[in-house]
Design a protein around this motif. Structure first.
Motif, PDB file in Angstrom:
ATOM      1  N   VAL A  36       0.874  -1.178   0.283  1.00 59.78           N
ATOM      2  CA  VAL A  36      -0.227   0.236  -0.113  1.00 59.78           C
ATOM      3  C   VAL A  36       0.939   1.631   0.215  1.00 59.78           C
ATOM      4  O   VAL A  36       0.986   2.208  -0.465  1.00 59.78           O
ATOM      5  CB  VAL A  36      -1.283   0.250   1.145  1.00 59.78           C
ATOM      6  N   GLU A  37       2.261   1.591   0.663  1.00 57.20           N
ATOM      7  CA  GLU A  37       3.182   2.257   1.060  1.00 57.20           C
ATOM      8  C   GLU A  37       3.269   1.849  -0.747  1.00 57.20           C
ATOM      9  O   GLU A  37       3.867   3.667  -0.806  1.00 57.20           O
ATOM     10  CB  GLU A  37       4.066   1.822   1.956  1.00 57.20           C
ATOM     11  N   ARG A  38       3.503   1.432  -0.450  1.00 50.68           N
ATOM     12  CA  ARG A  38       4.690   1.585  -2.107  1.00 50.68           C
ATOM     13  C   ARG A  38       3.893   2.224  -3.561  1.00 50.68           C
ATOM     14  O   ARG A  38       3.859   3.072  -4.239  1.00 50.68           O
ATOM     15  CB  ARG A  38       5.169   0.034  -2.635  1.00 50.68           C
ATOM     16  N   ILE A  39       3.057   1.963  -3.629  1.00 48.27           N
ATOM     17  CA  ILE A  39       1.481   1.925  -4.398  1.00 48.27           C
ATOM     18  C   ILE A  39       1.423   3.718  -3.618  1.00 48.27           C
ATOM     19  O   ILE A  39       1.177   4.998  -4.827  1.00 48.27           O
ATOM     20  CB  ILE A  39       0.331   1.442  -4.735  1.00 48.27           C
ATOM     21  N   ALA A  40       1.131   3.995  -2.716  1.00 47.99           N
ATOM     22  CA  ALA A  40       1.019   5.037  -1.983  1.00 47.99           C
ATOM     23  C   ALA A  40       2.132   6.513  -2.807  1.00 47.99           C
ATOM     24  O   ALA A  40       2.081   7.332  -2.875  1.00 47.99           O
ATOM     25  CB  ALA A  40       0.750   5.525  -0.652  1.00 47.99           C
ATOM     26  N   ARG A  41       3.524   5.736  -2.619  1.00 52.11           N
ATOM     27  CA  ARG A  41       4.449   6.622  -3.349  1.00 52.11           C
ATOM     28  C   ARG A  41       4.380   7.254  -4.375  1.00 52.11           C
ATOM     29  O   ARG A  41       4.822   7.981  -4.762  1.00 52.11           O
ATOM     30  CB  ARG A  41       5.384   6.244  -2.565  1.00 52.11           C
ATOM     31  N   GLU A  42       4.319   6.083  -5.464  1.00 55.14           N
ATOM     32  CA  GLU A  42       3.692   6.133  -7.035  1.00 55.14           C
ATOM     33  C   GLU A  42       2.613   7.343  -6.809  1.00 55.14           C
ATOM     34  O   GLU A  42       2.590   8.214  -7.708  1.00 55.14           O
ATOM     35  CB  GLU A  42       3.047   5.465  -7.125  1.00 55.14           C
ATOM     36  N   VAL A  43       1.992   7.458  -5.996  1.00 55.31           N
ATOM     37  CA  VAL A  43       0.308   8.641  -6.322  1.00 55.31           C
ATOM     38  C   VAL A  43       0.923   9.638  -5.789  1.00 55.31           C
ATOM     39  O   VAL A  43       1.014  10.752  -6.270  1.00 55.31           O
ATOM     40  CB  VAL A  43      -0.171   7.873  -5.688  1.00 55.31           C
ATOM     41  N   ALA A  90      -9.834   1.995   0.664  1.00 54.80           N
ATOM     42  CA  ALA A  90      -9.712   3.435   0.420  1.00 54.80           C
ATOM     43  C   ALA A  90      -9.786   3.840   1.339  1.00 54.80           C
ATOM     44  O   ALA A  90      -8.202   4.656   0.990  1.00 54.80           O
ATOM     45  CB  ALA A  90     -10.803   3.780  -0.357  1.00 54.80           C
ATOM     46  N   LEU A  91      -9.402   3.585   2.817  1.00 53.41           N
ATOM     47  CA  LEU A  91      -8.786   4.224   4.152  1.00 53.41           C
ATOM     48  C   LEU A  91      -7.818   3.802   4.121  1.00 53.41           C
ATOM     49  O   LEU A  91      -6.800   4.721   4.773  1.00 53.41           O
ATOM     50  CB  LEU A  91     -10.432   4.259   4.893  1.00 53.41           C
ATOM     51  N   ALA A  92      -7.385   2.190   4.083  1.00 53.79           N
ATOM     52  CA  ALA A  92      -5.805   2.446   4.117  1.00 53.79           C
ATOM     53  C   ALA A  92      -4.655   3.276   3.385  1.00 53.79           C
ATOM     54  O   ALA A  92      -3.645   3.139   2.916  1.00 53.79           O
ATOM     55  CB  ALA A  92      -5.387   0.720   3.247  1.00 53.79           C
ATOM     56  N   MET A  93      -5.696   3.007   2.132  1.00 56.14           N
ATOM     57  CA  MET A  93      -4.871   4.423   0.918  1.00 56.14           C
ATOM     58  C   MET A  93      -4.656   5.569   1.198  1.00 56.14           C
ATOM     59  O   MET A  93      -3.169   5.956   1.284  1.00 56.14           O
ATOM     60  CB  MET A  93      -4.979   3.658  -0.945  1.00 56.14           C
ATOM     61  N   GLY A  95      -4.672   6.669   4.417  1.00 52.89           N
ATOM     62  CA  GLY A  95      -3.987   6.515   5.709  1.00 52.89           C
ATOM     63  C   GLY A  95      -2.539   6.742   5.415  1.00 52.89           C
ATOM     64  O   GLY A  95      -1.676   7.192   5.554  1.00 52.89           O
ATOM     65  N   ALA A  96      -2.109   5.629   4.239  1.00 53.18           N
ATOM     66  CA  ALA A  96      -0.572   5.423   3.929  1.00 53.18           C
ATOM     67  C   ALA A  96      -0.531   7.140   3.114  1.00 53.18           C
ATOM     68  O   ALA A  96       0.634   7.216   3.133  1.00 53.18           O
ATOM     69  CB  ALA A  96      -0.594   4.358   2.045  1.00 53.18           C
ATOM     70  N   LEU A  97      -1.295   7.494   2.491  1.00 54.99           N
ATOM     71  CA  LEU A  97      -1.044   9.071   1.280  1.00 54.99           C
ATOM     72  C   LEU A  97      -0.579  10.020   2.833  1.00 54.99           C
ATOM     73  O   LEU A  97      -0.071  10.830   2.518  1.00 54.99           O
ATOM     74  CB  LEU A  97      -1.744   9.694   0.901  1.00 54.99           C
ATOM     75  N   GLU A  98      -1.315  10.173   3.904  1.00 54.98           N
ATOM     76  CA  GLU A  98      -0.910  11.139   4.559  1.00 54.98           C
ATOM     77  C   GLU A  98      -0.586  11.400   5.929  1.00 54.98           C
ATOM     78  O   GLU A  98       0.580  11.498   5.712  1.00 54.98           O
ATOM     79  CB  GLU A  98      -3.287  11.580   5.774  1.00 54.98           C
ATOM     80  N   SER A  99       0.022   9.486   5.731  1.00 56.56           N
ATOM     81  CA  SER A  99       1.153   9.948   6.578  1.00 56.56           C
ATOM     82  C   SER A  99       2.295  10.385   5.719  1.00 56.56           C
ATOM     83  O   SER A  99       3.523  10.557   6.273  1.00 56.56           O
ATOM     84  CB  SER A  99       1.739   8.170   6.995  1.00 56.56           C
ATOM     85  N   MET A 100       2.275  10.164   4.217  1.00 52.43           N
ATOM     86  CA  MET A 100       3.542  10.811   3.588  1.00 52.43           C
ATOM     87  C   MET A 100       2.716  12.325   3.277  1.00 52.43           C
ATOM     88  O   MET A 100       3.958  13.159   2.407  1.00 52.43           O
ATOM     89  CB  MET A 100       3.216  10.278   2.375  1.00 52.43           C
ATOM     90  N   GLY A 101       2.121  13.188   3.960  1.00 54.01           N
ATOM     91  CA  GLY A 101       1.792  14.441   3.868  1.00 54.01           C
ATOM     92  C   GLY A 101       0.919  14.735   3.115  1.00 54.01           C
ATOM     93  O   GLY A 101       0.974  15.741   2.887  1.00 54.01           O
ATOM     94  N   THR A 104      -5.974  14.075   1.096  1.00 55.52           N
ATOM     95  CA  THR A 104      -7.144  13.426   0.731  1.00 55.52           C
ATOM     96  C   THR A 104      -8.307  13.361   1.013  1.00 55.52           C
ATOM     97  O   THR A 104      -8.649  13.827   2.324  1.00 55.52           O
ATOM     98  CB  THR A 104      -6.233  11.546   0.866  1.00 55.52           C
ATOM     99  N   ARG A 105      -9.196  12.972   0.612  1.00 57.37           N
ATOM    100  CA  ARG A 105     -10.522  12.782   0.837  1.00 57.37           C
ATOM    101  C   ARG A 105     -10.846  11.681   0.220  1.00 57.37           C
ATOM    102  O   ARG A 105     -10.498  11.023  -0.956  1.00 57.37           O
ATOM    103  CB  ARG A 105     -10.998  13.539   0.304  1.00 57.37           C
ATOM    104  N   VAL A 106     -11.353  10.137   0.920  1.00 50.08           N
ATOM    105  CA  VAL A 106     -12.493   9.180   0.922  1.00 50.08           C
ATOM    106  C   VAL A 106     -13.879   9.489   0.306  1.00 50.08           C
ATOM    107  O   VAL A 106     -14.302  10.443   1.556  1.00 50.08           O
ATOM    108  CB  VAL A 106     -12.570   8.321   1.808  1.00 50.08           C
ATOM    109  N   ILE A 107     -14.145   8.999  -1.235  1.00 51.00           N
ATOM    110  CA  ILE A 107     -15.404  10.068  -0.964  1.00 51.00           C
ATOM    111  C   ILE A 107     -16.630   8.347  -0.966  1.00 51.00           C
ATOM    112  O   ILE A 107     -16.149   7.829  -2.493  1.00 51.00           O
ATOM    113  CB  ILE A 107     -15.195  10.464  -1.829  1.00 51.00           C
ATOM    114  N   SER A 108     -17.428   7.890  -0.542  1.00 53.08           N
ATOM    115  CA  SER A 108     -18.496   6.996  -0.817  1.00 53.08           C
ATOM    116  C   SER A 108     -19.380   7.301  -1.655  1.00 53.08           C
ATOM    117  O   SER A 108     -20.318   8.172  -1.084  1.00 53.08           O
ATOM    118  CB  SER A 108     -18.342   6.316   0.752  1.00 53.08           C
TER     119      SER A 108
END
Ligand code: UDP
Length: 243
Positions: A36-43, A90-93, A95-101, A104-108
């Motif tokens: 999850v973290e690796r993909i978050a870094r790509e984003v 979506a919540l996992a992603m 979390g990973a993105l926000e930990s990198m600064g 985000t918004r999760v929109i359901s």
């Protein structure tokens, strides 16, 4: 990286679609935090270029409606379970993105106010304008659909210039490249050919919705480090599905 050698990206707003399985690593089920973290870094690396990013993540690493109904569960109930699985991803992603600064918004598509925002189109557009990554969860909110169709729907609604479908292979092939050494990768392929030859890029309703709105789908490998950023700059190998 200095400004001088920043890749030139012509996209302003895109949607990244990944399957739930992309988040499970080699585990065979569920979430693998380093993946999850690796993909978050790509984003993040693409967001850092100023590109506005929407994301749709599937739920197949946790639950698929069809699998549930095959085991005797009512199909719509099973599909709602699948949609809930996408919210977990979506919540996992997030979390990973926000930990990198990365904001985000999760929109359901299914309102669950204590957990994330409900889908309101204008509000989502505003988030994108403020450079927040919008992670669209719960698919379309309807059973009998997939997150591929949700991705195409949201990409159209958000006026994305293209859908980037990150997979395990670097494009669309005429046959499964993992089984056939002589499989040929398309540089470009038409929506109609994808449908006629059942090339398995996305399900038919997603392809038809993309075709009817002239929305390109770029299929690339998410396994390559820096792949998403490179593909946005037109580097690397990929297939473009277009009219
Ligand atoms: N789903 C649904 N409606 C939607 C999107 C998803 O019912 O609009 C359900 C469906 O049961 C599906 C599951 O959610 O099997 C997970 O989505 P998908 O199979 O698209 O995930 P992926 O294969 O991309 O991981």
């Amino acid at each position: 990286m200095t400004e001088a050698n920043e890749p030139i990206v012509k996209y302003k707003r895109v949607l990244l679609k990944i399957s739930g399985e992309a988040l499970m690593g080699d585990q065979g089920y569920g979430l693998h935090p380093p993946t999850v973290e690796r993909i978050a870094r790509e984003v993040k690396s693409v967001r850092d270029l100023g590109v506005e990013i929407c994301m749709v993540i599937g739920g197949g690493n946790i639950f698929r409606g069809l699998a549930g109904s095959a085991q005797g569960m009512e199909r719509t109930t099973a599909d709602y379970m699948g949609m809930l699985a996408t919210v977990m991803n979506a919540l996992a992603m997030q979390g990973a993105l926000e930990s990198m600064g990365v904001f985000t918004r999760v929109i359901s598509a299914i309102p669950m106010d204590q957990v994330c925002e409900p889908y309101i189109r204008r509000r989502a557009v505003r988030h994108l304008e403020k450079k927040r990554v919008c992670i669209f969860a719960a698919g379309t909110g309807n059973p009998y659909f997939t997150t591929d169709t949700a991705a195409t729907l949201r990409a159209n609604e958000m006026s994305c210039e293209a859908i980037f479908k990150g997979t395990k292979v670097d494009g669309v092939y005429d046959m499964d490249p993992k089984k056939h050494a002589h499989a040929k990768r398309y540089d470009t392929v038409s929506y109609d050919e994808v449908l006629q030859k059942n090339l398995g890029v996305m399900d038919a309703s997603a392809i038809a919705l993309a075709r009817d709105n002239n929305l390109p789908i770029i299929v690339f490998s998410l396994d390559e480090p820096g792949g998403f950023r490179g593909i946005l700059a037109g580097q690397g190998t990929y297939t473009r599905v277009q009219g």
